[in-house]
Design a protein around this motif. Sequence first.
Motif, PDB file in Angstrom:
ATOM      1  N   VAL A  16      -2.262  -6.994  -5.114  1.00 36.50           N
ATOM      2  CA  VAL A  16      -1.354  -6.593  -4.034  1.00 36.50           C
ATOM      3  C   VAL A  16      -0.021  -7.307  -4.243  1.00 36.50           C
ATOM      4  N   THR A  20       3.770  -3.238  -2.715  1.00 37.63           N
ATOM      5  CA  THR A  20       2.600  -2.406  -2.398  1.00 37.63           C
ATOM      6  C   THR A  20       2.597  -2.032  -0.925  1.00 37.63           C
ATOM      7  N   ASP A  24      -1.980   1.363   0.856  1.00 38.05           N
ATOM      8  CA  ASP A  24      -2.623   1.268  -0.456  1.00 38.05           C
ATOM      9  C   ASP A  24      -3.285  -0.093  -0.651  1.00 38.05           C
ATOM     10  N   ALA A  25      -2.693  -1.124  -0.059  1.00 40.06           N
ATOM     11  CA  ALA A  25      -3.210  -2.490  -0.232  1.00 40.06           C
ATOM     12  C   ALA A  25      -4.628  -2.638   0.321  1.00 40.06           C
TER      13      ALA A  25
END
Length: 410
Positions: A16, A20, A24-25
Amino acid sequence: MKFIGKIWTTILNIGVTETTYEKDAKFIRLTNALAIIVGIWLFSIIPSLLPYYPSSQYIIYNSIFFPAIWLFVLYFNHRGWYTFAKLFFSYTAMVCVVFNSLQAGRESDNHLFLLLISIMAFYTFPPKQLKYISRVSLSALILFIAVEVYLTNKGPIIQAPPEFFQLGRLITLVALCILVYIVTLYNYKTLHKAQDLLEIEHQKSESLLLNILPPTIANRLKSKNEIIADKTNEATILFADIVDFTVVSQTMEPEKIVSLLNDIFSEFDTIIKNHNLEKIKTIGDAYMVASGIPESRADHCEAVALCALDMLTSIKKGITDDSKNFKIRIGIHTGPVVAGVIGKSKFIYDLWGDSVNTASRMESHGAEGKIHVSKDVFEKLKNKFKFEEKREIPVKGKGIMETYFLVQKI
């Protein structure tokens, strides 16, 4: 405990970066967490298998080999190979489950983990990667059916008493419950965190919109996709201009100019808020205010006059040390106006009409440190405010006009 928590947070956030997106993390963190948790659990069952060695040797090797290779999941995420990390973990986990299921037999229910992997695909992959979700989920389901059919007529490879398989089944069910709880809790927390962040951003957008538009106009703009245009016969407009600001600003640094205007106009913002007026816009070093629009009010003219007096007072006292030497001209007129929102981007709530032009002329033909008003304003306020003697002056585009200087409230 804080030290362990810090290490765990560091592991979760491998891969991460600052760029990011949070949406999505969360998938990266979940993949990291599963690789570590499942690996630790698998490694932890080795002691229970040792008494049955060498019959249990292949499951023991499994319990060492797969946790070791799942550390590569962290490496892949670190390199930014997020999709490959998820696929690697999912398919190696399937291989591990199938191998252990064949070793321990149907009685251990170990192949139930394939159902969990099928479900996990929907948690570990983002929605935009539906093709990977489908492949992983269907692969796990097909393997589950195949193993179930195969084990129906096949016994376990491990030679152990019934108690061992009962214990294995219990461990499997407990592990399934724990993993389901962990994944569900994680997604619940991330979902609500995302909702909270979304609400915060929504409030910021609402606040920003209300800083640009009057509340009633903002609500109309959000609820209906239509042209917003209103007309009123009773509105009062004020223009305030900083005298000789353009000349003085030529010798000032850009930061100083903006800072000074910000201090003065921020004070004006506070004043109009106290009088419940509507700030229309700033034009260079000029400030425009209105009342009676978009919401009508009986005392619109009086409210603007009181606001003008407060503006003069604040400038005379000096809002800041740098603004003490500045003076302002103020012009006020009352009458009908048209108001509306124009533009599709960087839109603005604005006013049009002869009343706006007249108010602007009152300011430009006024005097520094004074409030110049039209005859219409005088007629509305003559019993509530004190005025200087009338004057008749030529006004550009209007001819000879009767005007007054408003002095104070009676």
